[in-house]
Design a protein around this motif. Structure first.
Motif, short mmCIF file in Angstrom:
data_model
loop_
_atom_site.label_atom_id
_atom_site.label_comp_id
_atom_site.label_asym_id
_atom_site.label_seq_id
_atom_site.Cartn_x
_atom_site.Cartn_y
_atom_site.Cartn_z
N ARG A 1 0.84 -1.22 0.00
CA ARG A 1 0.00 0.00 0.00
C ARG A 1 0.86 1.25 0.00
NH1 ARG A 1 -3.07 -2.93 3.64
NH2 ARG A 1 -2.14 -1.85 5.40
N ARG A 2 1.91 1.26 0.79
CA ARG A 2 2.80 2.41 0.89
C ARG A 2 3.47 2.71 -0.45
NH1 ARG A 2 3.87 7.09 2.55
NH2 ARG A 2 5.91 7.47 3.41
N ARG A 3 3.96 1.68 -1.12
CA ARG A 3 4.60 1.88 -2.43
C ARG A 3 3.59 2.41 -3.45
NH1 ARG A 3 7.21 -2.65 -0.63
NH2 ARG A 3 5.91 -4.08 -1.83
N PHE A 4 2.35 1.91 -3.42
CA PHE A 4 1.32 2.43 -4.32
C PHE A 4 1.07 3.90 -4.05
CE2 PHE A 4 -1.10 -0.47 -7.09
CZ PHE A 4 -0.35 -1.62 -6.91
N LYS B 1 5.14 3.98 -6.58
CA LYS B 1 6.17 2.99 -6.88
C LYS B 1 5.53 1.61 -6.99
CE LYS B 1 9.62 5.58 -4.29
NZ LYS B 1 10.48 5.56 -3.11
N VAL B 2 4.94 1.34 -8.13
CA VAL B 2 4.25 0.08 -8.34
C VAL B 2 5.22 -0.94 -8.92
CG1 VAL B 2 2.32 -1.04 -9.49
CG2 VAL B 2 2.10 1.32 -8.73
N GLU C 1 14.61 4.08 -21.67
CA GLU C 1 15.96 4.31 -21.14
C GLU C 1 15.96 4.70 -19.66
OE1 GLU C 1 14.21 7.85 -23.03
OE2 GLU C 1 14.74 5.92 -23.85
N ASN C 2 14.82 5.18 -19.16
CA ASN C 2 14.70 5.54 -17.73
C ASN C 2 14.17 4.39 -16.88
OD1 ASN C 2 15.52 8.21 -18.26
ND2 ASN C 2 13.44 8.72 -18.89
N GLY C 3 13.86 3.26 -17.54
CA GLY C 3 13.30 2.13 -16.81
C GLY C 3 11.80 2.19 -16.64
N ASP C 4 11.16 3.17 -17.30
CA ASP C 4 9.70 3.30 -17.23
C ASP C 4 9.04 2.40 -18.28
OD1 ASP C 4 9.83 5.27 -15.22
OD2 ASP C 4 10.18 6.82 -16.73
N LEU C 5 7.84 1.95 -17.99
CA LEU C 5 7.11 1.12 -18.94
C LEU C 5 6.58 1.98 -20.08
CD1 LEU C 5 5.01 -1.20 -16.59
CD2 LEU C 5 7.01 -1.80 -17.94
N VAL C 6 6.74 1.46 -21.29
CA VAL C 6 6.18 2.10 -22.49
C VAL C 6 5.48 1.00 -23.29
CG1 VAL C 6 7.83 3.99 -22.63
CG2 VAL C 6 8.35 1.83 -23.73
#
Length: 84
Positions: free
Chosen positions: A28-31, A35-36, A50-55
């Motif tokens: 819950r805290r990460r959500f 930070k999922v 390149e930033n590690g984000d989902l695309v």
């Protein structure tokens, strides 16, 4: 059942509950912090930039959309798999 086994069992049950509550709190805290955690190595329809984000991976996303649309149209898992 002797008393020592009963006490051990109760202690183990309390420990299990505590671990579960701590894990749920952490999730819950990460959500809340945005930070999922997602298993990104097997996350069909997405890649990491390149930033590690989902695309969105459009080629895979097309299949994912089809699966969800088929499901919403009333098809079951076996029929969807057969159609694919």
């Amino acid at each position: 059942m002797n008393i020592s086994w009963y006490m051990f069992s109760c202690t183990q049950q309390d420990e299990s509950r505590s671990i579960s509550e701590n894990s749920a709190w952490g999730i819950r805290r990460r959500f809340e912090q945005g930070k999922v955690h997602v298993n990104q190595t097997k996350f069909l329809g997405y890649d990491k930039d390149e930033n590690g984000d989902l695309v969105i991976n459009e080629k895979q996303a097309k299949i994912v959309r089809r699966i969800y649309n088929d499901y919403l149209d009333g098809k079951g898992p076996n029929r969807i798999a057969k159609d694919l």
